[in-house]
Design a protein around this motif. Structure first.
Motif, mmCIF file in Angstrom:
data_model
loop_
_atom_site.group_PDB
_atom_site.id
_atom_site.type_symbol
_atom_site.label_atom_id
_atom_site.label_comp_id
_atom_site.label_asym_id
_atom_site.label_seq_id
_atom_site.Cartn_x
_atom_site.Cartn_y
_atom_site.Cartn_z
ATOM 1 N N ASP A 24 99.730 -12.559 -75.476
ATOM 2 C CA ASP A 24 101.013 -13.026 -75.998
ATOM 3 C C ASP A 24 101.814 -11.930 -76.695
ATOM 4 O OD1 ASP A 24 99.409 -12.683 -78.175
ATOM 5 O OD2 ASP A 24 99.723 -14.691 -79.017
ATOM 6 N N SER A 25 101.213 -10.759 -76.940
ATOM 7 C CA SER A 25 101.923 -9.717 -77.685
ATOM 8 C C SER A 25 101.710 -8.322 -77.092
ATOM 9 C CB SER A 25 101.478 -9.719 -79.150
ATOM 10 O OG SER A 25 100.071 -9.500 -79.246
ATOM 11 N N ILE A 26 101.243 -8.262 -75.839
ATOM 12 C CA ILE A 26 100.996 -6.978 -75.184
ATOM 13 C C ILE A 26 101.892 -6.880 -73.950
ATOM 14 C CG2 ILE A 26 99.286 -5.487 -74.078
ATOM 15 C CD1 ILE A 26 97.140 -6.837 -75.704
ATOM 16 N N TYR A 27 102.597 -5.769 -73.846
ATOM 17 C CA TYR A 27 103.519 -5.540 -72.738
ATOM 18 C C TYR A 27 103.087 -4.285 -71.980
ATOM 19 C CZ TYR A 27 106.377 -8.835 -75.380
ATOM 20 O OH TYR A 27 106.821 -9.942 -76.051
ATOM 21 N N VAL A 46 91.091 -9.233 -70.214
ATOM 22 C CA VAL A 46 92.106 -10.282 -70.068
ATOM 23 C C VAL A 46 91.969 -11.064 -68.770
ATOM 24 C CG1 VAL A 46 93.737 -9.088 -71.555
ATOM 25 C CG2 VAL A 46 93.778 -8.623 -69.100
ATOM 26 N N GLY A 47 90.839 -10.898 -68.091
ATOM 27 C CA GLY A 47 90.563 -11.702 -66.907
ATOM 28 C C GLY A 47 91.284 -11.274 -65.653
ATOM 29 N N GLN A 48 91.643 -9.991 -65.563
ATOM 30 C CA GLN A 48 92.303 -9.470 -64.361
ATOM 31 C C GLN A 48 91.358 -8.496 -63.645
ATOM 32 O OE1 GLN A 48 96.292 -7.987 -64.932
ATOM 33 N NE2 GLN A 48 96.782 -9.513 -66.489
ATOM 34 N N VAL A 49 90.236 -9.021 -63.210
ATOM 35 C CA VAL A 49 89.166 -8.168 -62.680
ATOM 36 C C VAL A 49 89.491 -7.636 -61.292
ATOM 37 C CG1 VAL A 49 86.715 -8.026 -62.139
ATOM 38 C CG2 VAL A 49 87.486 -9.458 -64.042
ATOM 39 N N ASP A 50 89.945 -8.482 -60.411
ATOM 40 C CA ASP A 50 90.118 -8.101 -59.001
ATOM 41 C C ASP A 50 91.541 -7.641 -58.690
ATOM 42 O OD1 ASP A 50 87.463 -8.777 -58.464
ATOM 43 O OD2 ASP A 50 88.007 -10.890 -58.219
ATOM 44 N N ARG A 63 105.333 -9.003 -70.039
ATOM 45 C CA ARG A 63 104.204 -9.340 -70.899
ATOM 46 C C ARG A 63 102.946 -9.463 -70.049
ATOM 47 N NH1 ARG A 63 106.395 -13.469 -73.740
ATOM 48 N NH2 ARG A 63 106.003 -14.815 -71.946
ATOM 49 N N VAL A 64 101.876 -8.815 -70.487
ATOM 50 C CA VAL A 64 100.625 -8.831 -69.734
ATOM 51 C C VAL A 64 100.093 -10.256 -69.656
ATOM 52 C CG1 VAL A 64 98.230 -8.012 -69.676
ATOM 53 C CG2 VAL A 64 100.063 -6.461 -70.376
ATOM 54 N N GLU A 65 99.792 -10.703 -68.452
ATOM 55 C CA GLU A 65 99.285 -12.062 -68.267
ATOM 56 C C GLU A 65 97.945 -12.231 -68.977
ATOM 57 O OE1 GLU A 65 99.186 -12.875 -64.103
ATOM 58 O OE2 GLU A 65 101.335 -13.296 -63.991
ATOM 59 N N TYR A 104 102.720 -5.755 -81.924
ATOM 60 C CA TYR A 104 103.098 -5.706 -80.507
ATOM 61 C C TYR A 104 102.585 -4.392 -79.920
ATOM 62 C CZ TYR A 104 106.414 -9.392 -81.789
ATOM 63 O OH TYR A 104 106.996 -10.546 -82.253
ATOM 64 N N LEU A 105 102.082 -4.468 -78.725
ATOM 65 C CA LEU A 105 101.568 -3.271 -78.050
ATOM 66 C C LEU A 105 102.286 -3.096 -76.715
ATOM 67 C CD1 LEU A 105 99.461 -0.956 -77.806
ATOM 68 C CD2 LEU A 105 97.931 -2.602 -76.713
ATOM 69 N N VAL A 106 102.799 -1.894 -76.482
ATOM 70 C CA VAL A 106 103.419 -1.561 -75.204
ATOM 71 C C VAL A 106 102.552 -0.511 -74.507
ATOM 72 C CG1 VAL A 106 105.453 -0.650 -74.044
ATOM 73 C CG2 VAL A 106 105.723 -2.053 -76.096
ATOM 74 N N ILE A 107 102.039 -0.852 -73.342
ATOM 75 C CA ILE A 107 101.175 0.056 -72.583
ATOM 76 C C ILE A 107 102.015 0.760 -71.527
ATOM 77 C CG2 ILE A 107 99.125 0.228 -71.123
ATOM 78 C CD1 ILE A 107 98.162 -2.395 -72.351
#
Length: 508
Positions: free
Chosen positions: A291-294, A271-275, A286-288, A90-93
């Motif tokens: 599945d395991s990054i917050y 992760v496809g969040q370019v714009d 949870r980052v859209e 799990y990763l928390v940013i």
């Protein structure tokens, strides 16, 4: 975190945690820099969880292979940076954000920022150096006025608090030490919108503007910075034809918002969040697209799902007999789940002074609704058609980040328990329930210190207080929010020292 089964790895380029709400106080010596920081190792050693800390900076996140790439610059030679690769489950940013320059020419090169402890220390040294330089005998009056012209860009809470701190520092301490240059000091506050503190109640905004005018702080609203050179700052009037004017300055402090760090921009592409301006997460942080990054704090924002996107699914869940119509009784059975899953519903009900979702159906029907009265899908959609208008992004404040961190820790502590017994709302587009309740931010109010031992407070329930009583409330709240008894004792002693001896003016 309390679950000892976790192996926690903390990675940060700073080996301390800084209480950033007190950074404006550090800039003028009201509070010392070391008083608002707590070493990370002091924090983690008191936990029952296996926590390790490395002083390094993350420069790349590999979401596909679950790896984090970091660099440490402690190797002795600054050109040789040791690379560290960390695997994770799990990763928390929580990298925070950087100051947003809006790509305005000269801002990055010529302005001071106020995001880190080092920034506050640099501002403090620059203030003292400006007064020392202005006191030299071979300067003209015009040169002294330029050197002692302090410009603050941004009329938000940080910019306003710094301008107030600087005004108090100059008038309570520095004029006694530099009496010959006191008439040359000028503080200018630039704000692009029509008012400063526009996120506060209008009563606070009006009081702050009047007080600054009385104190001699030049507030220029509707002024947008277009260029900053090493000697002058250029502004354009938002109204009145966009007239451009320039003014000389001695120091500029830039406090106009936040920008995305490079490592987050690179990760957003993966992760496809370019714009987007910041990372988008779901209501469980949870980052859209993962599945395991917050993510929490200033680097992310919650992308709240709209009711109208799920209106068909909600109707289908409530319509248990598949009749194509929904009775009030059927609707009441999923009422709590709707309110928990979509917080904008509750906000809409409050704005309309409705006590429950049943009132929403009554409102759409135009008369009293009994349990036998049925509504079809179109009538149901009509009742909820305006609900999503209440959706708002959470502010980028320490209060939000602290609540998000606490929420996420509780989720990890109860991961196994909630896996077996989910406690969240119904999955309207699936089966069963969500594992956890979604994150809910609870606003406890906000402060705006205005100098002269006066603070404006806006607390829940639209309660507004302005004056010395609010200043003492500010002291109490901020002291209680510090991370340790050590920092509380240091900050309180700094406040007492300032009351007795004044602020220090040493150039260190």
């Amino acid at each position: 975190m309390k679950d000892s089964s976790y192996n926690v790895q903390v990675i940060s380029p700073r080996n301390f945690f800084a209480f950033t709400p007190l950074l404006p106080s550090v800039t003028c010596g009201t509070v010392e820099a070391r008083s608002i920081v707590e070493p990370i190792r002091n924090i983690v050693r008191k936990k029952n969880v296996d926590v390790h800390y490395w002083e390094a900076e993350c420069y790349r996140i590999d979401a596909e292979n679950k790896k984090v790439y970091c660099r440490s610059n402690l190797a002795g030679d600054p050109n040789e940076k040791e690379e560290i690769i960390v695997d994770y489950d799990y990763l928390v940013i929580a990298t925070g954000a950087r100051s947003n320059t809006f790509n305005i020419p000269g801002v990055a090169e010529n302005c001071h920022f106020l995001k880190e402890v080092e920034d506050a220390q640099k501002i403090r040294r620059t203030i003292i150096d400006s007064f020392e330089k202005a006191s030299l005998p071979n300067l003209s009056d015009e040169e002294r006025k330029k050197i002692l012209h302090f410009v603050v860009v941004g009329g938000g809470p940080t910019g306003v608090e710094f301008a107030a701190e600087l005004h108090d520092y100059v008038n309570e301490d520095l004029v006694k030490l530099y009496p010959k240059v006191k008439d040359a000091v000028k503080i200018t506050l630039l704000e692009a919108t029509d008012h400063i503190l526009n996120m506060f109640d209008k009563r606070i905004t009006a009081f702050a503007e009047d007080k600054f005018q009385r104190d001699g702080i030049d507030v220029k609203t509707g002024s947008m910075v277009v260029k900053v050179s090493d000697k002058e700052i250029s502004t354009k009037q938002v109204k009145n034809g966009g007239e451009v004017s320039t003014m000389p300055y001695g120091m500029v402090v830039w406090s106009t918002g936040i920008g995305t760090r490079p490592v987050i921009m690179d990760f957003m592409k993966q992760v496809g969040q370019v714009d987007r301006r910041v990372l988008a997460t779901d209501e469980w942080l949870r980052v859209e697209g993962t599945d395991s990054i917050y993510a929490l704090g200033d680097c992310a924002t919650i992308n709240q799902r709209k009711v109208m996107e799920d209106i068909w699914a909600i109707f289908g869940k409530a319509d248990k007999d598949n009749s194509g119509t929904l009775t009030v009784k059927e609707f009441q059975e999923v009422l709590d789940d709707i309110c928990e899953r979509y917080p904008q519903v509750e906000l809409y009900l409050k704005s309309r002074q409705m006590s429950s979702l049943v009132d929403l159906l009554k409102y759409s029907e135009g008369d009293a609704v009994k349990e036998s009265v049925e509504v079809n899908l179109e009538e149901f959609k009509l009742a909820f058609s305006q609900v999503d208008s209440q959706m708002k992004n959470l502010p980028a404040t320490a209060q939000v980040a602290a609540q998000q961190g606490s929420y996420l820790a509780q989720c990890f502590n109860r991961m196994e328990e909630c896996e077996q017994n989910p406690e969240g709302p119904l999955r309207f587009r699936g089966e069963g329930r969500h594992r956890f309740r979604p994150f809910r931010y609870k606003h406890f109010g906000q402060f705006a210190p205005l100098g002269g031992e006066q603070t404006a407070a806006q607390l829940p329930g639209d309660w507004v207080s302005i004056g010395q009583s609010s200043q003492w409330l500010w002291y109490s709240v901020y002291a209680s929010k510090l991370v340790s008894w050590r920092t509380r004792a240091l900050v309180i002693s700094d406040w007492v020292r300032r009351f007795i001896f004044g602020r220090d003016s040493s150039g260190i």
